[in-house]
Design a protein around this motif. Structure first.
Motif, PDB file in Angstrom:
ATOM      1  N   GLN A  33     -48.074  62.687 -14.119  1.00  0.00           N
ATOM      2  CA  GLN A  33     -48.886  63.424 -13.145  1.00  0.00           C
ATOM      3  C   GLN A  33     -49.425  64.706 -13.776  1.00  0.00           C
ATOM      4  O   GLN A  33     -50.606  65.035 -13.614  1.00  0.00           O
ATOM      5  N   VAL A  34     -48.586  65.419 -14.499  1.00  0.00           N
ATOM      6  CA  VAL A  34     -49.012  66.661 -15.153  1.00  0.00           C
ATOM      7  C   VAL A  34     -50.079  66.371 -16.209  1.00  0.00           C
ATOM      8  O   VAL A  34     -51.059  67.119 -16.339  1.00  0.00           O
ATOM      9  N   ILE A  35     -49.918  65.284 -16.946  1.00  0.00           N
ATOM     10  CA  ILE A  35     -50.911  64.906 -17.958  1.00  0.00           C
ATOM     11  C   ILE A  35     -52.248  64.594 -17.283  1.00  0.00           C
ATOM     12  O   ILE A  35     -53.306  65.029 -17.745  1.00  0.00           O
ATOM     13  N   GLU A  36     -52.208  63.845 -16.189  1.00  0.00           N
ATOM     14  CA  GLU A  36     -53.445  63.515 -15.469  1.00  0.00           C
ATOM     15  C   GLU A  36     -54.120  64.770 -14.909  1.00  0.00           C
ATOM     16  O   GLU A  36     -55.350  64.884 -14.934  1.00  0.00           O
ATOM     17  N   GLU A  37     -53.329  65.723 -14.437  1.00  0.00           N
ATOM     18  CA  GLU A  37     -53.887  66.977 -13.938  1.00  0.00           C
ATOM     19  C   GLU A  37     -54.536  67.776 -15.077  1.00  0.00           C
ATOM     20  O   GLU A  37     -55.607  68.361 -14.901  1.00  0.00           O
ATOM     21  N   ALA A  38     -53.880  67.802 -16.233  1.00  0.00           N
ATOM     22  CA  ALA A  38     -54.443  68.490 -17.399  1.00  0.00           C
ATOM     23  C   ALA A  38     -55.755  67.829 -17.816  1.00  0.00           C
ATOM     24  O   ALA A  38     -56.731  68.509 -18.137  1.00  0.00           O
ATOM     25  N   GLU A  39     -55.772  66.512 -17.792  1.00  0.00           N
ATOM     26  CA  GLU A  39     -56.974  65.751 -18.142  1.00  0.00           C
ATOM     27  C   GLU A  39     -58.127  66.118 -17.205  1.00  0.00           C
ATOM     28  O   GLU A  39     -59.252  66.374 -17.659  1.00  0.00           O
ATOM     29  N   LYS A  40     -57.855  66.178 -15.914  1.00  0.00           N
ATOM     30  CA  LYS A  40     -58.881  66.544 -14.931  1.00  0.00           C
ATOM     31  C   LYS A  40     -59.354  67.981 -15.138  1.00  0.00           C
ATOM     32  O   LYS A  40     -60.553  68.270 -15.024  1.00  0.00           O
ATOM     33  N   ALA A  41     -58.421  68.878 -15.424  1.00  0.00           N
ATOM     34  CA  ALA A  41     -58.789  70.282 -15.638  1.00  0.00           C
ATOM     35  C   ALA A  41     -59.664  70.426 -16.884  1.00  0.00           C
ATOM     36  O   ALA A  41     -60.641  71.189 -16.879  1.00  0.00           O
ATOM     37  N   LEU A  42     -59.350  69.689 -17.943  1.00  0.00           N
ATOM     38  CA  LEU A  42     -60.179  69.732 -19.158  1.00  0.00           C
ATOM     39  C   LEU A  42     -61.562  69.164 -18.878  1.00  0.00           C
ATOM     40  O   LEU A  42     -62.574  69.718 -19.315  1.00  0.00           O
ATOM     41  N   ALA A  43     -61.623  68.061 -18.149  1.00  0.00           N
ATOM     42  CA  ALA A  43     -62.915  67.457 -17.814  1.00  0.00           C
ATOM     43  C   ALA A  43     -63.735  68.409 -16.934  1.00  0.00           C
ATOM     44  O   ALA A  43     -64.965  68.486 -17.076  1.00  0.00           O
ATOM     45  N   ALA A  44     -63.069  69.147 -16.047  1.00  0.00           N
ATOM     46  CA  ALA A  44     -63.762  70.071 -15.155  1.00  0.00           C
ATOM     47  C   ALA A  44     -64.422  71.223 -15.913  1.00  0.00           C
ATOM     48  O   ALA A  44     -65.351  71.845 -15.399  1.00  0.00           O
ATOM     49  N   LEU A  45     -63.966  71.502 -17.135  1.00  0.00           N
ATOM     50  CA  LEU A  45     -64.623  72.521 -17.952  1.00  0.00           C
ATOM     51  C   LEU A  45     -66.049  72.115 -18.306  1.00  0.00           C
ATOM     52  O   LEU A  45     -66.885  72.968 -18.603  1.00  0.00           O
ATOM     53  N   GLN A  46     -66.307  70.821 -18.306  1.00  0.00           N
ATOM     54  CA  GLN A  46     -67.630  70.249 -18.581  1.00  0.00           C
ATOM     55  C   GLN A  46     -68.229  70.770 -19.889  1.00  0.00           C
ATOM     56  O   GLN A  46     -69.423  71.061 -19.959  1.00  0.00           O
ATOM     57  N   LYS A  74     -66.971  56.063 -20.939  1.00  0.00           N
ATOM     58  CA  LYS A  74     -67.781  57.056 -20.222  1.00  0.00           C
ATOM     59  C   LYS A  74     -66.964  58.079 -19.423  1.00  0.00           C
ATOM     60  O   LYS A  74     -67.499  58.821 -18.625  1.00  0.00           O
ATOM     61  N   VAL A  75     -65.653  58.102 -19.624  1.00  0.00           N
ATOM     62  CA  VAL A  75     -64.782  59.041 -18.922  1.00  0.00           C
ATOM     63  C   VAL A  75     -64.070  59.896 -19.967  1.00  0.00           C
ATOM     64  O   VAL A  75     -63.525  59.375 -20.939  1.00  0.00           O
ATOM     65  N   TRP A  76     -64.082  61.233 -19.751  1.00  0.00           N
ATOM     66  CA  TRP A  76     -63.377  62.137 -20.651  1.00  0.00           C
ATOM     67  C   TRP A  76     -61.883  62.019 -20.391  1.00  0.00           C
ATOM     68  O   TRP A  76     -61.431  62.151 -19.261  1.00  0.00           O
ATOM     69  N   ARG A  77     -61.117  61.728 -21.477  1.00  0.00           N
ATOM     70  CA  ARG A  77     -59.679  61.467 -21.359  1.00  0.00           C
ATOM     71  C   ARG A  77     -58.916  62.144 -22.477  1.00  0.00           C
ATOM     72  O   ARG A  77     -59.452  62.394 -23.548  1.00  0.00           O
ATOM     73  N   LEU A  78     -57.629  62.371 -22.226  1.00  0.00           N
ATOM     74  CA  LEU A  78     -56.698  62.731 -23.283  1.00  0.00           C
ATOM     75  C   LEU A  78     -56.260  61.426 -23.934  1.00  0.00           C
ATOM     76  O   LEU A  78     -55.806  60.504 -23.240  1.00  0.00           O
ATOM     77  N   LEU A  79     -56.415  61.351 -25.241  1.00  0.00           N
ATOM     78  CA  LEU A  79     -56.185  60.110 -25.974  1.00  0.00           C
ATOM     79  C   LEU A  79     -55.292  60.363 -27.187  1.00  0.00           C
ATOM     80  O   LEU A  79     -55.279  61.464 -27.732  1.00  0.00           O
ATOM     81  N   ILE A  80     -54.621  59.315 -27.604  1.00  0.00           N
ATOM     82  CA  ILE A  80     -53.919  59.311 -28.881  1.00  0.00           C
ATOM     83  C   ILE A  80     -54.691  58.368 -29.782  1.00  0.00           C
ATOM     84  O   ILE A  80     -54.918  57.213 -29.432  1.00  0.00           O
ATOM     85  N   GLU A  81     -55.106  58.907 -30.914  1.00  0.00           N
ATOM     86  CA  GLU A  81     -55.924  58.139 -31.850  1.00  0.00           C
ATOM     87  C   GLU A  81     -55.158  58.007 -33.160  1.00  0.00           C
ATOM     88  O   GLU A  81     -54.596  58.976 -33.654  1.00  0.00           O
ATOM     89  N   THR A  82     -55.121  56.791 -33.697  1.00  0.00           N
ATOM     90  CA  THR A  82     -54.546  56.582 -35.024  1.00  0.00           C
ATOM     91  C   THR A  82     -55.616  55.953 -35.896  1.00  0.00           C
ATOM     92  O   THR A  82     -56.501  55.236 -35.408  1.00  0.00           O
ATOM     93  N   GLY A  83     -55.535  56.255 -37.171  1.00  0.00           N
ATOM     94  CA  GLY A  83     -56.534  55.700 -38.071  1.00  0.00           C
ATOM     95  C   GLY A  83     -56.219  55.986 -39.516  1.00  0.00           C
ATOM     96  O   GLY A  83     -55.127  56.436 -39.870  1.00  0.00           O
ATOM     97  N   ASP A  84     -57.212  55.732 -40.339  1.00  0.00           N
ATOM     98  CA  ASP A  84     -57.127  55.916 -41.782  1.00  0.00           C
ATOM     99  C   ASP A  84     -58.264  56.828 -42.198  1.00  0.00           C
ATOM    100  O   ASP A  84     -59.435  56.429 -42.154  1.00  0.00           O
ATOM    101  N   CYS A  85     -57.935  58.056 -42.576  1.00  0.00           N
ATOM    102  CA  CYS A  85     -58.998  59.000 -42.915  1.00  0.00           C
ATOM    103  C   CYS A  85     -59.589  58.729 -44.292  1.00  0.00           C
ATOM    104  O   CYS A  85     -60.671  59.211 -44.601  1.00  0.00           O
ATOM    105  N   VAL A  86     -58.914  57.936 -45.124  1.00  0.00           N
ATOM    106  CA  VAL A  86     -59.449  57.608 -46.446  1.00  0.00           C
ATOM    107  C   VAL A  86     -60.696  56.744 -46.303  1.00  0.00           C
ATOM    108  O   VAL A  86     -61.713  56.984 -46.949  1.00  0.00           O
ATOM    109  N   VAL A  87     -60.631  55.748 -45.428  1.00  0.00           N
ATOM    110  CA  VAL A  87     -61.784  54.866 -45.219  1.00  0.00           C
ATOM    111  C   VAL A  87     -62.580  55.245 -43.979  1.00  0.00           C
ATOM    112  O   VAL A  87     -63.581  54.615 -43.661  1.00  0.00           O
ATOM    113  N   GLY A  88     -62.115  56.285 -43.267  1.00  0.00           N
ATOM    114  CA  GLY A  88     -62.835  56.747 -42.080  1.00  0.00           C
ATOM    115  C   GLY A  88     -62.800  55.758 -40.937  1.00  0.00           C
ATOM    116  O   GLY A  88     -63.773  55.584 -40.217  1.00  0.00           O
TER     117      GLY A  88
END
Length: 148
Positions: A33-46, A74-88
């Motif tokens: 719930q706190v994460i979802e509220e933070a997500e909404k507050a960040l999106a509200a900054l526009q 099309k929705v601003w979200r808090l996300l966890i992204e994993t990847g490889d920065c060597v190959v981008g």
């Protein structure tokens, strides 16, 4: 003093497990719930800019994990992204509320840094847009003077 038998010890542990389960579920629901509220507050900054904070990085392989505030479907979200920065290459993007509890707990302290990164990105974007507008206005003015 009598020693408890392994079966008695296990029974005690199982009883404690049954007692703690609802507390853990309630606390985890509150965390989401706190994460979802933070997500909404960040999106509200526009701000309309992506922010990213590095969580883990392996220099040898180039593998990384980051906390991101960005668009997903099309929705601003808090996300966890994993990847490889060597190959981008981005390997996976997971909404924070769907990440493991361990990761969710790890990133809460990173939210202020994420907001700072977003502000820096927004300020840079303002500079870029203003410079481009000035360039376009100069070009248009030159065209209008040359057409006379």
């Amino acid at each position: 003093m009598t020693e408890k038998k392994p079966a008695e010890e296990l029974a005690g542990v199982l009883e404690r497990a049954r007692a703690i389960r609802p507390r853990l579920a309630k606390a985890t629901d509150k965390l989401n719930q706190v994460i979802e509220e933070a997500e909404k507050a960040l999106a509200a900054l526009q701000l309309g800019v992506r922010g990213e904070v590095n969580l883990d990085f392996d220099e040898e392989s180039g593998w990384y994990r980051s906390l991101v505030f960005g668009k997903e479907d099309k929705v601003w979200r808090l996300l966890i992204e994993t990847g490889d920065c060597v190959v981008g290459e981005i390997h996976s993007t997971t909404p924070l509320v769907n990440a493991s509890r361990e990761i969710r707990l790890q990133v809460i302290g990173k939210l202020p840094e994420l907001v700072q990164k977003m502000m820096e990105a927004a300020e840079e974007e303002v500079r870029r847009v203003e410079a481009t507008v000035a360039q376009a206005e100069s070009f248009t003015l030159s065209l209008m003077r040359g057409a006379k």
